[in-house]
Design an enzyme around this catalytic site. Structure first.
Site, short mmCIF file in Angstrom:
data_model
loop_
_atom_site.label_atom_id
_atom_site.label_comp_id
_atom_site.label_asym_id
_atom_site.label_seq_id
_atom_site.Cartn_x
_atom_site.Cartn_y
_atom_site.Cartn_z
N GLU A 72 3.06 -10.24 12.30
CA GLU A 72 2.21 -9.06 12.47
C GLU A 72 0.85 -9.38 13.08
O GLU A 72 -0.02 -8.52 13.16
CB GLU A 72 2.01 -8.39 11.10
N THR A 90 -3.14 -10.78 3.45
CA THR A 90 -2.29 -10.63 4.64
C THR A 90 -3.11 -10.22 5.86
O THR A 90 -2.64 -10.31 6.99
CB THR A 90 -1.18 -9.59 4.42
N GLY A 117 -2.57 -6.34 -3.09
CA GLY A 117 -2.09 -6.41 -4.47
C GLY A 117 -2.18 -5.12 -5.24
O GLY A 117 -1.90 -5.11 -6.45
N GLU A 120 -0.31 -2.66 -5.39
CA GLU A 120 0.97 -2.28 -5.99
C GLU A 120 1.21 -2.99 -7.32
O GLU A 120 1.99 -2.52 -8.14
CB GLU A 120 2.13 -2.62 -5.04
N THR A 149 -7.47 -1.85 -2.76
CA THR A 149 -7.67 -3.12 -2.06
C THR A 149 -8.00 -2.92 -0.58
O THR A 149 -7.48 -2.02 0.08
CB THR A 149 -6.41 -4.00 -2.18
N ASN A 165 -4.48 2.15 -1.93
CA ASN A 165 -3.95 3.10 -2.89
C ASN A 165 -4.33 2.76 -4.32
O ASN A 165 -4.87 1.68 -4.60
CB ASN A 165 -2.42 3.15 -2.78
N ASP A 184 0.55 6.57 -2.57
CA ASP A 184 0.36 5.36 -1.76
C ASP A 184 -0.13 5.73 -0.36
O ASP A 184 0.27 5.14 0.64
CB ASP A 184 1.65 4.54 -1.66
N LYS A 237 -2.26 6.85 6.29
CA LYS A 237 -0.89 7.11 5.88
C LYS A 237 -0.61 8.57 5.59
O LYS A 237 0.53 9.03 5.73
CB LYS A 237 -0.56 6.28 4.63
N TRP A 278 0.09 0.15 8.96
CA TRP A 278 -0.92 -0.81 9.40
C TRP A 278 -0.89 -1.06 10.90
O TRP A 278 -1.86 -1.57 11.48
CB TRP A 278 -0.73 -2.14 8.68
N CYS A 314 15.70 -6.15 -8.00
CA CYS A 314 15.98 -6.91 -6.77
C CYS A 314 15.75 -6.11 -5.49
O CYS A 314 15.57 -6.70 -4.42
CB CYS A 314 17.44 -7.37 -6.77
N MET A 330 12.47 -17.71 -4.48
CA MET A 330 13.18 -16.76 -5.32
C MET A 330 12.64 -16.84 -6.74
O MET A 330 12.75 -17.87 -7.40
CB MET A 330 14.68 -17.08 -5.31
#
Length: 697
Positions: free
Chosen positions: A80, A177, A193, A195, A252, A272, A317, A344, A405, A620, A661
């Site tokens: 990105e 990021t 972070g 979320e 954030t 958010n 969000d 958004k 973004w 998952c 994982m």
């Protein structure tokens, strides 16, 4: 309309700076618009317009673009970054926050820096281990690492100069990021972070030493403690109870920043709420400042000046972390100093950047959560559809936003803003109680897991409602001047140039050019993988280049892989650089995965399969895709080999933690793990049955 910049626009020679790699100072950044040969900052200039005065490539000859060079990156995950180009050197990043330096004309690798992100940290972010690029200043290259470090590198060698930990609480799921910015000798960086239960902030560090200069929190802390400043005291009045303390609050600053040197104002976009569920966070009351807001600060001190909240009481969000573009435009016969944002929530905003006054706004995609904006205040006028506290509601745009973004650009010649927009929908349903996992601070955002049907016919119907658009938006008229539609959503950022061009990459693996005034498609080239970031253009020794970062990833192929066409694009991360007359060739694209010849026996009952589905989607699905349909960036578990099935319980229990994982030991018991595995087997069989049916047609 003035299509091409006159030849009187002089390009600053790189020769005066060529002796010192990364030789950018305050004067160069302040005058970056006259330094057309380089791309010195994230948005090229402090105003983040992503407009280049270069004209050697233009609407008359762009069809002659060919591949000049390409370089494969180490990790085939979401890519990105916006490259920075300084005096013939390109600095960029890939997944895992790895930094690369290339010769910008030839593609020759100069150096590489790997911050070696601890693999156990890879599950701490919402939207893949991506990075949006670096900042360059006085011989140093600055990068934020996924695990929360801000790192300064020597621009000549890539060797680490200093590193600081930006994380407020190591027990929380903080990440980085976004790309750093440099203002007045300070490196500015925020964190991700929201979320997963963190408190948002932006921090300034001394560019030479890494010493913290100031930190501005975007949401209040514990109400039992004194607020840090007047801005936090003001914000505290808009929150109810104290539920946000445990949840962090969110807000954030994970991406957008712009700077006006004349006003000496830094503008940041905030994220958010944490959790999304307004009832858990603030008892369903209050605007919750400074969530989903544009905040103006003094860059020397971090002092609050003003704010504009695009989504009061955010519960969808609807971040305001999308790019903030500064421009001076004519409105009602007067030149206004404005900032523009397409966040958004689906509305395009024009704000007076001197004081935060709302000027105008209109929806640029389909919106059902609000009927419009109050013409005086810009506050959204909520509809009944917005409130999902008591009953599930289908929200449009979805939590992926009408614009995410992916950076937009502004062309002062046409007066248009080029938005990588999308129409998306999703059902939101409030959860009965919070759900915590040890691998993250918070999970599920205070909502029940969204249900994505498994039926391919229904999925195709949903997919048809998820469309991408390149919109040339007139900010004065608040309407589209022209639109180019895509089948897929989540397409790349845009670049506009004085050559009457708009460049954009697509999520289905193409790079394209359009005429900026009319939207006519003029050029297209294969990219092998999804192209998400913003392209750049630069000049070396009189030759103009256009560069794209290719690499499929981000949130869409993680959680909503069932809505992507994986047959068209596979993860493949690389730099693609084009120039007129070049004849380079890309290697063939990666092939789609093939189902193993055998899968273990399906022994679970229908009720047990339903239980396995619920467990999979809850535990998952955020990484491997709802209903076990991945976009291919993280392994699609329907393609698990027999040996992986044999080791399944061990993998879920932590055997692959060194590969990123997370361990669910202590979260899931053995029978639950086996139910998840049985559901994956069932989905493998579904896939094989669909393939057999297609082959029989």
């Amino acid at each position: 309309m003035k299509r091409l910049m006159p030849l009187a626009v002089l390009y600053v020679s790189t020769l005066a700076h060529a002796g010192t790699p990364g030789n950018i100072d305050a004067n160069r950044l302040l005058n970056a618009n006259q330094d057309a040969a380089n791309w010195l900052a994230h948005g090229r200039t402090y105003d983040e317009q992503r407009f280049s005065p270069l004209t050697r490539i233009n609407d008359q000859n762009v069809a002659g673009l060919g591949l000049a060079w390409t370089q494969k990156l180490d990790i085939d995950r979401g890519t990105e970054a916006t490259p920075i180009v300084v005096d013939g050197v390109m600095y960029t990043t890939g997944a895992f926050s790895i930094v690369y330096a290339f010769d910008a004309a030839s593609g020759k690798p100069l150096w590489k820096y790997d911050p070696k992100i601890p693999m156990e940290k890879l599950s701490q972010g919402c939207c893949d281990v991506v990075n949006r690029g670096v900042a360059v200043w006085q011989g140093k290259v600055y990068v934020g690492s996924f695990d929360g470090r801000l790192i300064a590198l020597d621009a000549a060698t890539g060797k680490e100069v200093w590193s600081v930990d930006t994380v407020l609480d190591p027990n929380k799921s903080y990440t980085i990021t976004g790309a750093p910015r440099i203002v007045k000798g300070k490196v500015l960086i925020g964190n991700g972070g929201a979320e997963f239960g963190v408190r948002g902030y932006i921090t300034a560090y001394d560019a030479d030493t890494g010493k913290q200069a100031w930190r501005f929190f975007t949401v209040p802390g514990d109400p039992a403690l004194p607020p840090e400043n007047e801005a936090m005291a003001k914000a505290m009045k808009t929150w109810k109870g104290n539920g946000w303390v445990k949840w962090g609050g969110g807000g954030t600053v994970w991406d957008s920043m712009s700077y006006d040197p004349e006003l000496d104002l830094l503008y940041v976009g905030t994220g958010n709420g944490s959790p999304w569920n307004y009832q858990f966070r603030s008892q369903g009351e209050g605007d919750n400042l400074y969530l989903s807001s544009i905040v103006a600060l003094r860059p020397e001190t971090g002092e609050y000046v003003w704010h504009f909240q695009v989504t009061p009481g955010d519960r969808w969000d609807f971040t305001a972390t999308q790019q903030i573009v500064l421009a001076d435009i004519q409105i009602d016969g007067k030149t206004r100093k404005v900032l523009m944002q397409a966040p958004k929530n689906g509305f395009f905003y024009v704000i007076d950047r001197t004081n935060g006054e709302f000027i105008s706004g209109n929806n640029f995609v389909q919106v059902n959560w609000a009927s419009g904006l109050d013409p005086k205040t810009g506050r959204p006028i909520l509809t009944d559809q917005a409130d999902y506290a008591k009953a599930p509601k289908v929200i449009q745009p979805s939590f992926l936003g009408g614009h995410s973004w992916h950076p937009m650009s502004y062309n002062p010649n046409t007066g248009y803003v080029y938005i990588p927009a999308q129409d998306t929908v999703a059902e939101l349903k409030a959860a009965d109680k919070p759900l915590f996992l040890p691998t993250k601070s918070v999970v599920n955002f205070g909502l029940d897991v969204p249900d994505l049907p498994e039926d391919p016919k229904i999925l195709n119907q949903i997919r048809s409602a998820w469309r991408g658009h390149l919109i040339a938006w007139d900010p004065v008229k608040q309407q589209a001047a022209w639109t180019h539609d895509y089948v897929e959503s989540g397409n790349g950022g845009t670049l506009s140039t004085a050559g009457n061009l708009v460049f954009q990459g697509t999520s289905d693996g193409r790079v394209m050019a359009f005429s900026a005034d009319k939207g006519k498609q003029l050029w297209e080239h294969r990219a092998n993988s999804g192209v998400l970031g913003g392209p750049v253009t630069y000049e070396v020794k009189g030759e103009q280049y256009v560069a794209f970062m290719a690499g499929w990833g981000g949130i869409m192929p993680l959680i909503a892989g069932g809505l992507t066409d994986k047959g068209k694009v596979q993860p493949e991360s690389r730099v693609l650089v084009f120039k007129l007359g070049a004849k380079g060739e890309l290697p063939p694209p990666r092939k789609a995965p093939v189902l193993p010849p055998q899968v273990p026996a399906l022994t679970a009952s229908a009720d047990e399969i339903a239980q396995g589905r619920t467990l999979f989607n809850g535990m998952c699905g955020a990484c491997h895709g709802l209903n076990a349909a991945s976009g291919g960036v993280i392994p699609d578990l329907r393609y698990l080999s027999p040996d992986k099935h044999q080791a399944f319980v061990g993998i879920v229990s932590g055997a692959f933690m060194s590969k990123g994982m997370p361990s669910f030991a202590g979260v899931l018991d053995m029978p639950q793990m086996q139910l998840i595995q049985q559901y994956i087997i069932k989905r493998s069989l579904d896939l094989r049955a669909a393939a057999d049916a297609t082959a029989a047609q």
